[in-house]
Design a protein around this motif. Structure first.
Motif, PDB file in Angstrom:
ATOM      1  N   GLY A   1       4.969   8.238 -10.872  1.00 20.22           N
ATOM      2  CA  GLY A   1       3.777   8.094 -10.034  1.00 20.22           C
ATOM      3  C   GLY A   1       2.516   8.515 -10.768  1.00 20.22           C
ATOM      4  O   GLY A   1       1.472   7.878 -10.650  1.00 20.22           O
TER       5      GLY A   1
ATOM      6  N   ILE B   1      -4.745   3.771   2.386  1.00 23.01           N
ATOM      7  CA  ILE B   1      -4.245   2.464   2.824  1.00 23.01           C
ATOM      8  C   ILE B   1      -5.189   1.875   3.865  1.00 23.01           C
ATOM      9  O   ILE B   1      -5.604   0.718   3.770  1.00 23.01           O
ATOM     10  CB  ILE B   1      -2.822   2.589   3.392  1.00 23.01           C
ATOM     11  CG1 ILE B   1      -1.844   2.993   2.282  1.00 23.01           C
ATOM     12  CG2 ILE B   1      -2.379   1.276   4.044  1.00 23.01           C
ATOM     13  CD1 ILE B   1      -0.451   3.358   2.777  1.00 23.01           C
TER      14      ILE B   1
ATOM     15  N   GLN C   1      -2.892   9.701   1.709  1.00 21.35           N
ATOM     16  CA  GLN C   1      -2.275   8.422   1.346  1.00 21.35           C
ATOM     17  C   GLN C   1      -2.505   7.390   2.452  1.00 21.35           C
ATOM     18  O   GLN C   1      -2.855   6.230   2.184  1.00 21.35           O
ATOM     19  CB  GLN C   1      -0.775   8.628   1.089  1.00 21.35           C
ATOM     20  CG  GLN C   1      -0.505   9.460  -0.182  1.00 21.35           C
ATOM     21  CD  GLN C   1       0.923   9.969  -0.279  1.00 21.35           C
ATOM     22  OE1 GLN C   1       1.565  10.254   0.736  1.00 21.35           O
ATOM     23  NE2 GLN C   1       1.416  10.099  -1.515  1.00 21.35           N
TER      24      GLN C   1
ATOM     25  N   THR D   1      -4.622   5.115  -8.554  1.00 19.57           N
ATOM     26  CA  THR D   1      -4.515   5.626  -7.184  1.00 19.57           C
ATOM     27  C   THR D   1      -3.816   6.985  -7.070  1.00 19.57           C
ATOM     28  O   THR D   1      -4.336   7.876  -6.382  1.00 19.57           O
ATOM     29  CB  THR D   1      -3.815   4.570  -6.301  1.00 19.57           C
ATOM     30  OG1 THR D   1      -4.491   3.318  -6.494  1.00 19.57           O
ATOM     31  CG2 THR D   1      -3.857   4.958  -4.840  1.00 19.57           C
ATOM     32  N   PRO D   2      -2.658   7.184  -7.709  1.00 21.80           N
ATOM     33  CA  PRO D   2      -2.045   8.515  -7.601  1.00 21.80           C
ATOM     34  C   PRO D   2      -2.981   9.632  -8.076  1.00 21.80           C
ATOM     35  O   PRO D   2      -3.047  10.695  -7.444  1.00 21.80           O
ATOM     36  CB  PRO D   2      -0.811   8.397  -8.495  1.00 21.80           C
ATOM     37  CG  PRO D   2      -0.451   6.938  -8.433  1.00 21.80           C
ATOM     38  CD  PRO D   2      -1.788   6.242  -8.441  1.00 21.80           C
TER      39      PRO D   2
ATOM     40  N   GLY E   1       0.790  -1.225   0.000  1.00 23.03           N
ATOM     41  CA  GLY E   1       0.000   0.000   0.000  1.00 23.03           C
ATOM     42  C   GLY E   1       0.826   1.280   0.000  1.00 23.03           C
ATOM     43  O   GLY E   1       0.485   2.255  -0.669  1.00 23.03           O
ATOM     44  N   ARG E   2       1.938   1.280   0.723  1.00 20.24           N
ATOM     45  CA  ARG E   2       2.765   2.498   0.768  1.00 20.24           C
ATOM     46  C   ARG E   2       3.395   2.791  -0.587  1.00 20.24           C
ATOM     47  O   ARG E   2       3.588   3.956  -0.938  1.00 20.24           O
ATOM     48  CB  ARG E   2       3.843   2.361   1.848  1.00 20.24           C
ATOM     49  CG  ARG E   2       3.285   2.528   3.251  1.00 20.24           C
ATOM     50  CD  ARG E   2       4.307   2.241   4.329  1.00 20.24           C
ATOM     51  NE  ARG E   2       3.692   2.399   5.643  1.00 20.24           N
ATOM     52  CZ  ARG E   2       3.762   3.528   6.349  1.00 20.24           C
ATOM     53  NH1 ARG E   2       4.442   4.567   5.897  1.00 20.24           N
ATOM     54  NH2 ARG E   2       3.156   3.626   7.516  1.00 20.24           N
TER      55      ARG E   2
ATOM     56  N   TYR F   1      -8.153   1.286  -2.989  1.00 20.82           N
ATOM     57  CA  TYR F   1      -7.459   0.963  -4.244  1.00 20.82           C
ATOM     58  C   TYR F   1      -7.407  -0.535  -4.359  1.00 20.82           C
ATOM     59  O   TYR F   1      -7.640  -1.256  -3.385  1.00 20.82           O
ATOM     60  CB  TYR F   1      -6.034   1.519  -4.247  1.00 20.82           C
ATOM     61  CG  TYR F   1      -5.223   1.088  -3.040  1.00 20.82           C
ATOM     62  CD1 TYR F   1      -4.711  -0.211  -2.957  1.00 20.82           C
ATOM     63  CD2 TYR F   1      -5.002   1.942  -1.969  1.00 20.82           C
ATOM     64  CE1 TYR F   1      -3.998  -0.631  -1.841  1.00 20.82           C
ATOM     65  CE2 TYR F   1      -4.291   1.525  -0.854  1.00 20.82           C
ATOM     66  CZ  TYR F   1      -3.793   0.241  -0.794  1.00 20.82           C
ATOM     67  OH  TYR F   1      -3.102  -0.181   0.309  1.00 20.82           O
TER      68      TYR F   1
ATOM     69  N   VAL G   1       1.969  13.009  -7.037  1.00 20.40           N
ATOM     70  CA  VAL G   1       1.739  12.153  -5.862  1.00 20.40           C
ATOM     71  C   VAL G   1       3.019  11.956  -5.067  1.00 20.40           C
ATOM     72  O   VAL G   1       2.993  11.837  -3.836  1.00 20.40           O
ATOM     73  CB  VAL G   1       1.109  10.807  -6.294  1.00 20.40           C
ATOM     74  CG1 VAL G   1       2.140   9.909  -6.999  1.00 20.40           C
ATOM     75  CG2 VAL G   1       0.477  10.084  -5.122  1.00 20.40           C
TER      76      VAL G   1
ATOM     77  N   GLY H   1       3.638  12.897  -0.429  1.00  9.00           N
ATOM     78  CA  GLY H   1       4.200  12.119   0.671  1.00  9.00           C
ATOM     79  C   GLY H   1       5.058  11.004   0.113  1.00  9.00           C
ATOM     80  O   GLY H   1       5.052  10.744  -1.083  1.00  9.00           O
TER      81      GLY H   1
ATOM     82  N   ILE I   1      -5.690  10.159  -5.470  1.00 17.07           N
ATOM     83  CA  ILE I   1      -5.189  10.843  -4.275  1.00 17.07           C
ATOM     84  C   ILE I   1      -4.967  12.335  -4.567  1.00 17.07           C
ATOM     85  O   ILE I   1      -5.373  13.194  -3.770  1.00 17.07           O
ATOM     86  CB  ILE I   1      -3.920  10.142  -3.747  1.00 17.07           C
ATOM     87  CG1 ILE I   1      -4.312   8.794  -3.138  1.00 17.07           C
ATOM     88  CG2 ILE I   1      -3.185  11.019  -2.735  1.00 17.07           C
ATOM     89  CD1 ILE I   1      -3.142   7.913  -2.733  1.00 17.07           C
TER      90      ILE I   1
ATOM     91  N   LYS J   1       2.033   1.857  -3.546  1.00 12.72           N
ATOM     92  CA  LYS J   1       0.977   2.229  -4.495  1.00 12.72           C
ATOM     93  C   LYS J   1       0.446   3.639  -4.253  1.00 12.72           C
ATOM     94  O   LYS J   1       0.102   4.347  -5.199  1.00 12.72           O
ATOM     95  CB  LYS J   1      -0.178   1.222  -4.413  1.00 12.72           C
ATOM     96  CG  LYS J   1       0.133  -0.096  -5.119  1.00 12.72           C
ATOM     97  CD  LYS J   1      -1.049  -1.050  -5.062  1.00 12.72           C
ATOM     98  CE  LYS J   1      -0.765  -2.282  -5.910  1.00 12.72           C
ATOM     99  NZ  LYS J   1      -1.845  -3.292  -5.786  1.00 12.72           N
ATOM    100  N   THR J   2       0.360   4.043  -3.007  1.00 11.41           N
ATOM    101  CA  THR J   2      -0.234   5.351  -2.727  1.00 11.41           C
ATOM    102  C   THR J   2       0.760   6.497  -2.885  1.00 11.41           C
ATOM    103  O   THR J   2       0.362   7.662  -2.868  1.00 11.41           O
ATOM    104  CB  THR J   2      -0.805   5.409  -1.290  1.00 11.41           C
ATOM    105  OG1 THR J   2       0.230   5.046  -0.372  1.00 11.41           O
ATOM    106  CG2 THR J   2      -1.987   4.477  -1.131  1.00 11.41           C
ATOM    107  N   THR J   3       2.038   6.185  -3.007  1.00  9.31           N
ATOM    108  CA  THR J   3       3.027   7.255  -3.158  1.00  9.31           C
ATOM    109  C   THR J   3       3.643   7.280  -4.551  1.00  9.31           C
ATOM    110  O   THR J   3       4.592   8.029  -4.803  1.00  9.31           O
ATOM    111  CB  THR J   3       4.162   7.103  -2.120  1.00  9.31           C
ATOM    112  OG1 THR J   3       4.772   5.817  -2.292  1.00  9.31           O
ATOM    113  CG2 THR J   3       3.632   7.235  -0.707  1.00  9.31           C
ATOM    114  N   GLY J   4       3.110   6.456  -5.448  1.00 12.93           N
ATOM    115  CA  GLY J   4       3.625   6.453  -6.818  1.00 12.93           C
ATOM    116  C   GLY J   4       4.939   5.715  -6.973  1.00 12.93           C
ATOM    117  O   GLY J   4       5.631   5.888  -7.975  1.00 12.93           O
ATOM    118  N   LYS J   5       5.277   4.886  -5.982  1.00 11.38           N
ATOM    119  CA  LYS J   5       6.569   4.193  -6.032  1.00 11.38           C
ATOM    120  C   LYS J   5       6.456   2.741  -6.504  1.00 11.38           C
ATOM    121  O   LYS J   5       7.473   2.043  -6.577  1.00 11.38           O
ATOM    122  CB  LYS J   5       7.226   4.226  -4.646  1.00 11.38           C
ATOM    123  CG  LYS J   5       7.592   5.632  -4.180  1.00 11.38           C
ATOM    124  CD  LYS J   5       8.675   6.225  -5.058  1.00 11.38           C
ATOM    125  CE  LYS J   5       9.169   7.564  -4.516  1.00 11.38           C
ATOM    126  NZ  LYS J   5      10.035   8.245  -5.480  1.00 11.38           N
ATOM    127  N   ALA J   6       5.262   2.291  -6.784  1.00  6.58           N
ATOM    128  CA  ALA J   6       5.110   0.944  -7.353  1.00  6.58           C
ATOM    129  C   ALA J   6       5.352   1.055  -8.853  1.00  6.58           C
ATOM    130  O   ALA J   6       4.694   1.831  -9.528  1.00  6.58           O
ATOM    131  CB  ALA J   6       3.702   0.416  -7.073  1.00  6.58           C
TER     132      ALA J   6
ATOM    133  N   LEU K   1       3.980   9.487   4.886  1.00  6.64           N
ATOM    134  CA  LEU K   1       2.757   9.517   4.094  1.00  6.64           C
ATOM    135  C   LEU K   1       1.975  10.802   4.335  1.00  6.64           C
ATOM    136  O   LEU K   1       1.907  11.302   5.451  1.00  6.64           O
ATOM    137  CB  LEU K   1       1.856   8.330   4.451  1.00  6.64           C
ATOM    138  CG  LEU K   1       2.376   6.922   4.152  1.00  6.64           C
ATOM    139  CD1 LEU K   1       1.450   5.889   4.796  1.00  6.64           C
ATOM    140  CD2 LEU K   1       2.453   6.690   2.640  1.00  6.64           C
TER     141      LEU K   1
END
Lengths: 730, 216
Positions: free
Chosen positions: B82, B139, B135, B150-151, A27-28, B144, B122, B126, B154, A30-35, B131
């Motif tokens: 991202g 989670i 974000q 997701t980016p 999740g961290r 998502y 994104v 964070g 958000i 995916k939500t920060t654009g790092k995946a 975060l």
């Protein structure tokens, strides 16, 4: 590990981590654009170039001339790949039409060229400079027109008892025809790949649900040894079946990289996706039901017509009808017509999704004819055994419990059985129900596990996470088995250099892949016990230690200075033949239809699911609400519009092919029944990601009928189909 | 489809953009990193312009093809992947970024149109170790699945709450004059430009609602 007898008690039953609603471990990222998704592994390659795909502008025929001169001369262009210069290519076993067309064209937007240039903008500009002359051939693009040419297929055919006689003799009968349209997966990430050659070895970063299939198919297509191909797919921006197979992006990236002598990135441009790739084929379904006055079904018949490219496959829309309801006399039959539309193939819950769109309206209609409540009618016709082979039981079947609990929670009793009666201001309101059914498939699945000296566990498998939560449930499984915390587990997925897994498809992934990890963990437990002088039978793995009696040793000590590495897979015996393994559910929906404009809105949705052990209720719930959302699309808006003259899907982008948006979806409720299924695997789990879609659209159609009194049998249910039949305005 | 006047159109675009650059050339800020004359994603023979803008608080200068979208400038030139490309046509919202605090589809705007702009992606909201509240809420509420939209969701969510705070009405606001409230209907309406095919909408609304209700 061979799984051929029902599971008994095992470490998963502790449920300290498995079965808990944990946040996703990815999740961290995916939500920060790092995946990093397929097109984003630019750090892994040097000096990559960009590919741009040219799709065929006709549906069927031949390319008579292709002028590449202007494209080749355009600034920045490195190569132009066509079938004429790509060298000999084979076709993958699972591809119906070649991925690179020419001179023969098999369908609209079949790839016919790839332009490789220094930049994306230059590749795009040059691709538009290619001049193609075609000789267009006549084609068949209309399923209804081709219906009479369709041939019977053996797949899913069944005949039990004497259907025709029983149907003729039944006191209450229903015969109706239903249609479902072609649908597009419309996953958010278009098919994309980066290919890089190192001598005769090929690495492709791609977006694919089935890594082992994809690597094998790419090797076959390129006529190269399987072991020279590596596929890497750690994050996948949705698939829904659209990324089960090798597609043009991966092949063209490989060909483009070979031609340009540099790594090449290719993403299918969004307007190509609907026609270039696969789709869920349209169906025409004829359903006949016969019942006694007591409401018991005596005859159940379901026939379905669909079309596909020559050599393609039927949409198996009658599958659920073989198993969902009782009835002594049964008939199911598929017919397949040859069409020249793009290739039909699996989309989420292939077969059951469109099949239940029809069957579950028919059940609603039949309940109405019988004067029975639709929930009670379904309960009355429950069966605990395979109706075609009564000696064969369902491993678990809680359909009745799903219906009863759902009815209670949803306030089903408030439903007025007379349609068109309930009003809320200008809105006509109605409730609808449908059963959910999807078979539980199991697939061989392997994993490798590494234990390091600090007690850290790394799981490696080519399993994919397409949003399903694979990373998280695999970590939960390994942590539970080895008695370590989640923070001690690293999961590495989607790489063909890892052991082959079940992959993501047919809702078999979660159960099969975690069972494969279970098998590898059993082997690791043995290895740890042996290394540290424990008897594995009475050793307990807990708190990062192995323990027996008063003796306890940290796991990491078994690894010593190096790593302790084991590998195993789960292989399934014949339990899926001795038992019918299926998942069940009930969908309840409230709709409101504007009495003047006919606009339909979904007000409430509830799904009750019985699908074995739920490995992570948080991610499983997301699978189900996501499927319910897709069901809203199927009910109210999704339809690939066929141009029947030129043979293509007209609305081939995300503006034309409408899918639900935020404003279409209310708060959604999901209830999982407490269930374990020891017949399915050591995890005692089953799939849930497709179950959530099955029946949703019919529940909505039934709710629209309850609200308006209008019975609609042709999806999607758009207001042009019923505006003139709404009740008179007060 | 090429049209006979295409070449003229492109020349006009280059000229116009060049004038823009000259007019709003900004001084380099500390920490700015000049890109090589030919960045990897810009080939020879391309109509190239130099631009300078601020991305996630850092000054950046780039030589970009005038046809390069802001999205491709971020993804292919600055390695800020991202922001996602779902459709490249402004239909899906996966590329949503904040420009001067307002959300836009980065695929529908050219990089050269953003000389001097402040852009937040994104990655700028964070990081995995630090975060942004939105974000973290995504989670917690599992807002998502595949993560590809997701980016954009958000970035849009953050901007939506700002739009509501600023009193900007939406299609579902009952009155244009009254201050809009943070309601599920307002959130759904304002977020409808961000498609999530995995269908996490119900959870996304829960995540946004939680952040909105948290004391500032």
């Amino acid at each position: 590990m061979k799984f051929d007898t029902p599971a008994t008690t095992n470490p998963i039953d502790r449920m300290t981590l498995v079965g808990q609603p944990l946040d996703r471990i990815d999740g961290r990222l995916k939500t920060t654009g790092k995946a990093a998704y397929a097109y984003e592994h630019q750090d892994a390659v040097r000096r990559h170039a960009y590919g741009y795909v040219l799709g065929a502008a006709i549906a069927k025929g031949r390319i008579t001339a292709m002028d590449l001169a202007a494209a080749r001369a355009a600034p920045g262009v490195l190569a132009v790949v066509t079938a004429a210069n790509a060298g000999p290519l084979d076709k993958g076993e699972m591809n119906t039409a070649p991925l690179l067309g020419g001179p023969q064209v098999d369908h609209y937007h079949q790839a016919i060229a790839l332009v490789v240039a220094e930049s994306f903008e230059q590749a795009r500009d040059a691709a538009l400079a290619i001049r193609v002359d075609y000789a267009r051939a006549e084609g068949a693009y209309d399923l209804a027109a081709a219906r009479d040419t369709a041939e019977k297929v053996k797949q899913s055919a069944s005949a039990t008892g004497d259907f025709e006689r029983a149907f003729a003799a039944a006191p209450v009968t229903l015969e109706a025809t239903y249609t479902t349209p072609d649908q597009s997966h419309a996953m958010m990430e278009p098919h994309a790949s980066i290919a890089a050659w190192d001598g005769d070895a090929l690495v492709v970063w791609t977006s694919n649900q089935m890594i082992a299939w994809g690597a094998g198919e790419l090797a076959k297509t390129l006529r190269m040894p399987r072991e020279k191909v590596r596929l890497i797919s750690p994050f996948i921006g949705g698939g829904f079946g659209g990324k089960l197979f090798l597609r043009a992006d991966a092949l063209l990236a490989a060909l483009g990289a070979r031609a340009a002598g540099r790594p090449v990135k290719v993403a299918l441009q969004r307007p190509l996706v609907a026609n270039n790739t696969t789709h869920r084929p349209a169906t025409i379904q004829r359903i006949r039901l016969g019942a006694g006055q007591d409401g018991r079904i005596t005859a159940i018949g379901h026939e379905s017509w669909s079309g596909d490219q020559k050599g393609g496959q039927p949409e198996t829309a009658v599958d659920q009808t073989r198993l969902l309801y009782a009835g002594a006399n049964r008939l199911t039959q598929l017919r397949l017509a040859v069409l020249d539309l793009p290739e039909g193939n699996a989309m989420r819950a292939p077969g059951e999704a469109p099949g239940l769109m029809a069957l579950e309206i028919a059940m609603d209609e039949m309940a109405e004819k019988l004067g029975l409540d639709p929930v009670e009618f379904r309960i009355l016709n429950d069966t605990q055994v395979d109706p075609n082979d009564p000696k064969r039981p369902f491993s678990q079947r809680q359909l009745v419990e799903c219906l009863r609990l759902g009815a209670e929670r949803f306030g089903w009793r408030q439903r007025n059985p007379r349609p068109g009666q309930a009003r809320d201001g200008r809105w006509l309101t109605g409730l609808g129900v449908a059963a959910a059914f999807r078979n539980n498939l199991v697939m061989k699945s392997g994993a490798r596990i590494r234990l390091n000296s600090r007690g850290g566990i790394t799981v490696e498998t080519d399993m994919t996470d397409i949003g399903t939560g694979s990373y998280t449930i695999i970590a939960q499984t390994a942590a539970e088995m080895m008695g370590v915390g989640m923070d001690q587990v690293t999961v590495r997925l989607g790489d063909s250099s890892f052991p082959a897994s079940a992959g993501s498809g047919g809702q078999w992934g979660a159960n099969s892949a975690t069972a494969g990890v279970y098998a590898a963990c059993v082997k690791l437990r043995e290895a740890v016990a042996q290394a540290l002088g424990f008897n594995s039978a009475d050793a307990v793995f807990e708190g990062g230690e192995i323990r027996a009696g008063n003796r306890r040793v940290a796991l990491g000590q078994a690894a010593g200075a190096a790593e302790l590495v084991v590998e195993d897979s789960i292989e399934f015996g014949d339990l899926d033949k001795r038992y019918q393994q299926s998942t069940f559910g009930a969908h309840f929906v409230e709709v409101a239809v504007d009495s003047a404009t006919g606009e339909a809105r979904i007000r409430r949705m509830l799904a009750v699911c019985a699908a074995g052990r739920i490995l992570n209720p948080k991610t499983a719930r997301s699978q189900v609400i996501g499927a319910m959302t897709m069901g809203v699309g199927g009910a109210l808006m999704e339809e690939l519009a066929v141009d029947r003259r030129h043979g293509f899907f007209v609305n081939h982008d995300l503006a034309g092919y409408e899918v639900p948006v935020h404003a279409d979806i209310p708060h959604q409720e999901v209830i999982f029944l407490d269930e374990t299924d020891p017949v399915s695997s050591p995890m005692k789990a089953k799939g849930v990601g497709e179950l959530g879609l099955c029946g949703v659209a019919a529940a909505i159609a039934n709710a629209v009928h309850n609200a308006t009194g209008v019975r609609l049998r042709d999806y999607p249910i758009t207001l042009d189909k019923y505006l003139d039949r709404l009740p008179e305005l007060a | 489809m090429r049209t006979p006047d295409f070449a003229a159109t492109r020349r006009d675009l280059v000229m116009g953009a060049t004038l823009t650059t000259a007019a709003v050339a900004t001084p380099r800020r500390p920490g700015a990193r000049a890109a090589a004359a030919d960045t990897p994603a810009t080939g020879p023979g391309a109509p190239v312009m130099k631009i300078a803008f601020t991305v996630n608080g850092a000054a950046r200068t780039l030589d970009v093809d005038t046809r390069t979208t802001l999205l491709d400038a971020l993804r292919e030139h600055l390695d800020l992947t991202g922001s996602k490309k779902g459709c490249d046509h402004g239909q899906c919202g996966a590329c949503t970024v904040l420009v001067g605090g307002r959300r836009i589809n980065a695929c529908l705007t050219l990089a050269v149109m953003h000389q001097g702009d402040e852009i937040t992606t994104v990655e700028g909201l964070g990081t995995p170790d630090r975060l942004h509240a939105m974000q973290a809420a995504f989670i917690k509420h599992d807002g998502y699945q595949c993560g590809y939209c997701t980016p954009g969701q958000i970035c849009s969510s953050v901007a939506v709450l700002e739009e509501i705070r600023a009193g900007i009405p939406s299609h579902v606001s009952a009155e244009l004059e009254a201050r809009p409230q943070v309601t599920p209907a307002e959130i759904r309406e304002r977020m409808s430009g961000n498609i999530c095919r995995c269908g996490a909408y119900s959870n996304i609304v829960d995540a946004i609602t939680e952040v909105a209700e948290r004391p500032a």
